[in-house]
Design a protein around this motif. Structure first.
Motif, PDB file in Angstrom:
ATOM      1  N   ASP A   1     114.305  35.780  62.809  1.00 55.51           N
ATOM      2  CA  ASP A   1     113.371  34.323  63.653  1.00 55.51           C
ATOM      3  C   ASP A   1     114.024  33.059  62.964  1.00 55.51           C
ATOM      4  O   ASP A   1     113.658  32.557  63.809  1.00 55.51           O
ATOM      5  N   ARG A   2     114.648  33.051  62.264  1.00 57.29           N
ATOM      6  CA  ARG A   2     115.677  31.693  62.554  1.00 57.29           C
ATOM      7  C   ARG A   2     116.781  31.413  62.438  1.00 57.29           C
ATOM      8  O   ARG A   2     117.702  30.297  63.073  1.00 57.29           O
ATOM      9  N   ALA A   3     117.756  32.337  63.865  1.00 56.01           N
ATOM     10  CA  ALA A   3     118.576  32.397  64.294  1.00 56.01           C
ATOM     11  C   ALA A   3     118.694  32.215  65.599  1.00 56.01           C
ATOM     12  O   ALA A   3     118.498  32.585  66.734  1.00 56.01           O
ATOM     13  N   THR A   4     118.786  30.745  65.890  1.00 55.65           N
ATOM     14  CA  THR A   4     118.952  29.869  67.260  1.00 55.65           C
ATOM     15  C   THR A   4     119.956  30.262  68.056  1.00 55.65           C
ATOM     16  O   THR A   4     120.896  30.850  67.874  1.00 55.65           O
ATOM     17  N   ALA A   5     119.164  30.974  69.169  1.00 59.30           N
ATOM     18  CA  ALA A   5     120.510  31.052  70.575  1.00 59.30           C
ATOM     19  C   ALA A   5     120.931  32.985  70.377  1.00 59.30           C
ATOM     20  O   ALA A   5     122.013  33.045  71.074  1.00 59.30           O
ATOM     21  N   ARG A   6     120.684  33.336  69.097  1.00 54.32           N
ATOM     22  CA  ARG A   6     120.497  34.962  69.125  1.00 54.32           C
ATOM     23  C   ARG A   6     120.217  35.759  69.459  1.00 54.32           C
ATOM     24  O   ARG A   6     119.077  35.524  70.417  1.00 54.32           O
ATOM     25  N   VAL A   7     120.960  36.606  70.556  1.00 58.10           N
ATOM     26  CA  VAL A   7     120.593  37.625  71.476  1.00 58.10           C
ATOM     27  C   VAL A   7     120.470  38.907  71.037  1.00 58.10           C
ATOM     28  O   VAL A   7     121.929  39.188  70.251  1.00 58.10           O
ATOM     29  N   GLY A   8     119.521  39.228  71.503  1.00 66.66           N
ATOM     30  CA  GLY A   8     119.913  41.075  70.708  1.00 66.66           C
ATOM     31  C   GLY A   8     118.597  40.709  69.311  1.00 66.66           C
ATOM     32  O   GLY A   8     118.965  40.000  68.157  1.00 66.66           O
ATOM     33  N   PRO A   9     118.534  42.206  68.634  1.00 62.04           N
ATOM     34  CA  PRO A   9     118.149  42.155  67.432  1.00 62.04           C
ATOM     35  C   PRO A   9     119.001  41.988  66.402  1.00 62.04           C
ATOM     36  O   PRO A   9     120.286  41.633  66.647  1.00 62.04           O
ATOM     37  N   GLY A  10     118.233  42.187  65.315  1.00 66.12           N
ATOM     38  CA  GLY A  10     118.819  41.882  63.753  1.00 66.12           C
ATOM     39  C   GLY A  10     120.680  43.031  62.836  1.00 66.12           C
ATOM     40  O   GLY A  10     120.446  43.772  64.255  1.00 66.12           O
ATOM     41  N   ASP A  11     121.257  42.137  62.510  1.00 67.61           N
ATOM     42  CA  ASP A  11     121.666  43.884  62.125  1.00 67.61           C
ATOM     43  C   ASP A  11     121.838  44.022  60.828  1.00 67.61           C
ATOM     44  O   ASP A  11     122.435  45.453  61.142  1.00 67.61           O
ATOM     45  N   PHE A  12     121.578  43.632  60.542  1.00 71.08           N
ATOM     46  CA  PHE A  12     121.551  44.749  58.858  1.00 71.08           C
ATOM     47  C   PHE A  12     119.996  44.228  58.037  1.00 71.08           C
ATOM     48  O   PHE A  12     119.466  43.308  58.340  1.00 71.08           O
ATOM     49  N   ALA A  13     119.517  45.236  56.925  1.00 69.32           N
ATOM     50  CA  ALA A  13     119.043  44.584  56.169  1.00 69.32           C
ATOM     51  C   ALA A  13     119.175  44.535  54.747  1.00 69.32           C
ATOM     52  O   ALA A  13     120.237  44.696  54.634  1.00 69.32           O
ATOM     53  N   LEU A  14     119.022  44.160  53.912  1.00 67.28           N
ATOM     54  CA  LEU A  14     119.169  43.413  52.653  1.00 67.28           C
ATOM     55  C   LEU A  14     118.024  44.035  51.984  1.00 67.28           C
ATOM     56  O   LEU A  14     116.725  43.524  52.033  1.00 67.28           O
ATOM     57  N   ASP A  15     118.468  44.940  50.703  1.00 64.67           N
ATOM     58  CA  ASP A  15     117.598  45.176  49.653  1.00 64.67           C
ATOM     59  C   ASP A  15     117.061  44.312  48.028  1.00 64.67           C
ATOM     60  O   ASP A  15     117.793  43.339  48.365  1.00 64.67           O
ATOM     61  N   ASP A  16     116.586  44.735  47.462  1.00 64.48           N
ATOM     62  CA  ASP A  16     116.220  44.150  46.681  1.00 64.48           C
ATOM     63  C   ASP A  16     117.357  43.602  45.455  1.00 64.48           C
ATOM     64  O   ASP A  16     117.484  43.025  44.674  1.00 64.48           O
ATOM     65  N   ALA A  17     118.533  43.777  45.381  1.00 64.64           N
ATOM     66  CA  ALA A  17     119.532  43.999  44.853  1.00 64.64           C
ATOM     67  C   ALA A  17     120.572  43.170  45.559  1.00 64.64           C
ATOM     68  O   ALA A  17     121.890  43.719  45.444  1.00 64.64           O
TER      69      ALA A  17
END
Length: 228
Positions: A135-151
């Protein structure tokens, strides 16, 4: 720690046409400065040990732009090698150990992403990616790339975007048989081993991948500029 920096400047820039019909994408100006010069400035500000830039499309323009600067060129004129193959080819110029890589076709505001990566790097990591919330990726087209876990480990398919900056141990590249391959191949191996990590960029970010994104990047830079 003062790792070397690899800047990926060899792409064809097809999404930026017609601006790239006669100009390599890294030499497009945003806010009065080329994308390549912005990338070089980030590296120098972060105190990197050395800088290598690869080239392919209109490589003579890249070489002329860098003339007189302390920057080595990894020439891919004969064959465009993609990010993984390009990094592997440049390793003799970069030296041993972890390497920073940077895509020049993005604009950053806030903290220097390369300095933040250096500060967060640990010996148990094989890769550390700078990530941006979708939601802060300006001009990005398409979904996210990764998930980030607690570690701080990354996995595929999540709500964060790869920002185009990382530290990576290039050892795994030697075992990939193809000449042309993406760094995604190495990331997947590292994700499976639990050694691929990520951190979130604290500032702004804009993907300058299409002509219309230039105005969005310049608006982001203007918002971040000091007002007196």
């Amino acid at each position: 720690m003062r790792p070397p920096l690899m800047i990926f400047a060899a792409g064809l820039g097809t999404r930026m046409r017609p601006l790239t019909d006669h100009l390599p994408k890294p030499l497009i100006e945003v806010g009065g400065q080329t994308l390549l010069d912005r990338a070089l400035a980030l590296g120098r500000q972060a105190g990197v040990a050395r800088i290598v830039v690869n080239s392919h499309y209109l490589g003579c323009r890249i070489a002329a732009h860098l003339a007189g600067q302390e920057v080595a060129i990894s020439d891919e004129a004969a064959l465009l090698l993609d990010t993984g193959g390009g990094l592997r080819r440049a390793l003799p110029l970069l030296g041993q150990g972890p390497v920073l890589t940077l895509n020049p076709d993005v604009v950053w505001t806030g903290p220097n992403p390369l300095a933040a990566l250096i500060a967060a790097w640990r010996p148990d990591m094989e890769a550390l990616l700078m990530l941006v919330p979708r939601d802060r990726a300006t001009a990005r087209v398409g979904p996210g790339d990764f998930a980030l876990d607690d570690a701080g480990r990354i996995s595929r398919r999540g709500d964060v975007v790869y920002g185009g900056a990382q530290i990576i141990r290039p050892d795994l590249l030697a075992g990939i048989g193809e000449a042309v391959f993406s760094l995604n191949r190495a990331w997947d191996l590292m994700i499976a081993r639990g050694t691929a990590h990520g951190i979130l960029h604290a500032g702004g970010w804009c993907d300058v991948g299409r002509p219309e994104a230039i105005a969005q990047a310049e608006a982001l830079l203007a918002k971040d500029a000091p007002h007196g």
